[in-house]
Design a protein around this motif. Structure first.
Motif, PDB file in Angstrom:
ATOM      1  N   LYS A   1       0.827  -1.203   0.000  1.00 21.62           N
ATOM      2  CA  LYS A   1       0.000   0.000   0.000  1.00 21.62           C
ATOM      3  C   LYS A   1       0.870   1.266   0.000  1.00 21.62           C
ATOM      4  CE  LYS A   1      -3.826  -0.307   0.225  1.00 21.62           C
ATOM      5  NZ  LYS A   1      -4.811  -0.503  -0.884  1.00 21.62           N
TER       6      LYS A   1
ATOM      7  N   CYS B   1      -6.764  -1.973  -5.466  1.00 19.58           N
ATOM      8  CA  CYS B   1      -5.663  -1.069  -5.127  1.00 19.58           C
ATOM      9  C   CYS B   1      -6.134   0.373  -5.185  1.00 19.58           C
ATOM     10  CB  CYS B   1      -4.504  -1.222  -6.117  1.00 19.58           C
ATOM     11  SG  CYS B   1      -3.661  -2.799  -6.041  1.00 19.58           S
ATOM     12  N   GLU B   2      -5.513   1.195  -4.372  1.00 16.81           N
ATOM     13  CA  GLU B   2      -5.660   2.632  -4.498  1.00 16.81           C
ATOM     14  C   GLU B   2      -4.493   3.171  -5.317  1.00 16.81           C
ATOM     15  OE1 GLU B   2      -5.798   4.099  -0.530  1.00 16.81           O
ATOM     16  OE2 GLU B   2      -7.867   3.438  -0.201  1.00 16.81           O
ATOM     17  N   ALA B   3      -4.674   4.335  -5.922  1.00 18.72           N
ATOM     18  CA  ALA B   3      -3.590   4.961  -6.678  1.00 18.72           C
ATOM     19  C   ALA B   3      -2.359   5.094  -5.791  1.00 18.72           C
ATOM     20  CB  ALA B   3      -4.023   6.329  -7.179  1.00 18.72           C
TER      21      ALA B   3
ATOM     22  N   THR C   1       2.718   9.725  -8.242  1.00 20.42           N
ATOM     23  CA  THR C   1       1.637   8.979  -8.896  1.00 20.42           C
ATOM     24  C   THR C   1       0.904   9.876  -9.883  1.00 20.42           C
ATOM     25  OG1 THR C   1       1.347   7.626  -6.896  1.00 20.42           O
ATOM     26  CG2 THR C   1      -0.447   7.618  -8.496  1.00 20.42           C
TER      27      THR C   1
ATOM     28  N   ARG D   1      -8.766   2.682 -15.566  1.00 17.68           N
ATOM     29  CA  ARG D   1      -7.898   2.050 -14.573  1.00 17.68           C
ATOM     30  C   ARG D   1      -6.466   2.019 -15.121  1.00 17.68           C
ATOM     31  NH1 ARG D   1      -6.386  -3.940 -14.343  1.00 17.68           N
ATOM     32  NH2 ARG D   1      -4.904  -2.860 -15.677  1.00 17.68           N
TER      33      ARG D   1
ATOM     34  N   LYS E   1       1.886  10.332  -3.544  1.00 17.44           N
ATOM     35  CA  LYS E   1       0.785  10.834  -4.367  1.00 17.44           C
ATOM     36  C   LYS E   1       1.239  11.813  -5.451  1.00 17.44           C
ATOM     37  CE  LYS E   1      -2.925  10.097  -1.010  1.00 17.44           C
ATOM     38  NZ  LYS E   1      -3.449   8.971  -1.779  1.00 17.44           N
TER      39      LYS E   1
ATOM     40  N   ASP F   1      -0.486   2.338  -4.972  1.00 17.23           N
ATOM     41  CA  ASP F   1      -0.152   0.997  -4.480  1.00 17.23           C
ATOM     42  C   ASP F   1       0.672   0.247  -5.523  1.00 17.23           C
ATOM     43  OD1 ASP F   1      -1.704   1.652  -2.319  1.00 17.23           O
ATOM     44  OD2 ASP F   1      -3.332   0.256  -2.779  1.00 17.23           O
TER      45      ASP F   1
ATOM     46  N   THR G   1     -10.486  -1.208  -8.903  1.00 15.52           N
ATOM     47  CA  THR G   1     -11.572  -1.760  -8.097  1.00 15.52           C
ATOM     48  C   THR G   1     -12.206  -2.952  -8.818  1.00 15.52           C
ATOM     49  OG1 THR G   1     -13.333  -0.433  -9.090  1.00 15.52           O
ATOM     50  CG2 THR G   1     -12.033   0.600  -7.322  1.00 15.52           C
TER      51      THR G   1
ATOM     52  N   GLU H   1      -4.252   4.871 -10.933  1.00 12.76           N
ATOM     53  CA  GLU H   1      -5.611   5.219 -10.539  1.00 12.76           C
ATOM     54  C   GLU H   1      -6.138   4.083  -9.668  1.00 12.76           C
ATOM     55  OE1 GLU H   1      -7.678   7.715 -14.046  1.00 12.76           O
ATOM     56  OE2 GLU H   1      -7.258   5.652 -14.611  1.00 12.76           O
ATOM     57  N   ASP H   2      -7.203   4.325  -8.951  1.00  9.63           N
ATOM     58  CA  ASP H   2      -7.797   3.259  -8.146  1.00  9.63           C
ATOM     59  C   ASP H   2      -8.207   2.101  -9.052  1.00  9.63           C
ATOM     60  OD1 ASP H   2      -7.482   4.975  -6.035  1.00  9.63           O
ATOM     61  OD2 ASP H   2      -9.625   5.417  -5.786  1.00  9.63           O
TER      62      ASP H   2
ATOM     63  N   CYS I   1      -9.859  -4.611 -11.469  1.00  9.60           N
ATOM     64  CA  CYS I   1      -8.670  -4.838 -10.640  1.00  9.60           C
ATOM     65  C   CYS I   1      -8.127  -6.243 -10.876  1.00  9.60           C
ATOM     66  CB  CYS I   1      -8.986  -4.637  -9.153  1.00  9.60           C
ATOM     67  SG  CYS I   1     -10.039  -5.904  -8.416  1.00  9.60           S
TER      68      CYS I   1
END
Length: 298
Positions: A22, A240-242, A30, A265, A27, A244, A179, A176-177, A184
């Motif tokens: 994580k 994952c979140e942006a 990213t 994504r 940020k 990770d 999901t 990017e996230d 994902c």
């Protein structure tokens, strides 16, 4: 603070073959990599482009035109299958690309700096101790565009990045996230321990590529593998979140679903092999005199 892999994380990767770390990328970095990805999409030209489609569907022949086969030392753009209607693009080009590859780590300054000059990546590679002399062999932005982002079928990376001995390792960064609704990753924990690499993607004489069986060694018997998509297989999603990072063992079975949502994504990924491993001329991806496989510790 510099990144350090915990003993628990190393054990988890060894056991599962896949590990989510994580918040690996700060940020601001990213966002810089995501912005650069979108600049590349905005600025590339359609003029003279062969409109090569990248698909991993079992019903489709694997991509193998010259635009793909000669992309190992370049930045090239591969389209989503569903971005075409009757042979014509049905959306703006920047919303139609499946992936950008395969040498961002040498040909784009932002991704080169991130991949080859990042102390956290070097520390992680050393502490993971997967390679003694890691070589970056390819790098890609995978866009998973909204509405048309194609599914990636269950597979292992070693089939497509075959070395002797096997040594492929993937670094997969969420820009990017990611999901369950926009595609994902999912994987089969521990599959790298029982998966037998029985085929490899090879260049075909006369052009193109084909997945072909690896000849058995004398006295070796063929191993029957599970139906990875069948009943009784425990798939685990890895949202994952942006920022990770997901580490992916070359023999672990993984996949991702199609993105039918309204959110893209974007991810950046590169793969490494062991520098002393044999990499032969059958592989689709080939180093060139100008761009040899790149030392991570060079």
């Amino acid at each position: 603070m510099p990144f350090h892999l915990t003993p628990e994380q190393k054990t988890r990767f060894e056991e599962d073959g896949c590990l989510v770390i994580k918040g690996f990328i700060p940020k601001p970095i990213t966002q810089q990599l995501l912005d650069r990805s979108k600049e590349l999409l905005r600025d590339f030209s359609l003029e003279g482009h062969p409109l090569t489609v990248f698909s991993t569907s079992a019903e489709e022949k694997h991509v193998g035109d010259d635009y793909f086969l000669s992309s190992g030392d370049k930045i090239r753009f591969f389209f989503e299958q569903k971005a075409f209607t009757d042979g014509k693009l049905n959306r703006p080009k920047e919303l139609a690309i499946n992936k950008i590859g395969h040498s961002l780590h040498t040909e784009d300054e932002a991704f080169k700096d991130f991949t080859l000059h990042n102390e956290d990546i070097r520390n992680l590679a050393k502490e993971l101790d997967f390679h003694q002399d890691p070589r970056v062999i390819q790098s890609m932005i995978i866009c998973k565009q909204k509405e048309v982002g194609g599914a990636v079928n269950s597979h292992d990376d070693s089939t497509f990045l075959y070395s002797n001995p096997l040594s492929a390792l993937g670094f997969w960064f969420a820009l990017e996230d990611a999901t369950p609704t926009n595609g994902c990753l999912s994987f089969v924990p521990g599959s790298h321990k029982i998966n037998k690499i029985h085929s490899r993607l090879e260049r075909v004489e006369g052009g193109g590529t084909e997945i072909r069986k690896i000849p058995l060694k004398e006295g070796e018997e063929e191993v029957k593998l599970p139906d990875w998509d069948g009943e009784g297989i425990d798939w685990v999603a890895a949202p994952c979140e942006a920022g990770d990072l997901v580490l992916i063992h070359g023999s672990v079975i993984h996949r991702s679903e199609a993105n039918l949502s309204q959110k893209s994504r974007f991810i950046y990924t590169f793969h490494m092999i062991e520098g002393s491993a044999e990499w032969d001329e059958k592989n689709w991806l080939q180093p060139t005199p100008g761009v040899p496989f790149t030392k991570l510790y060079g």
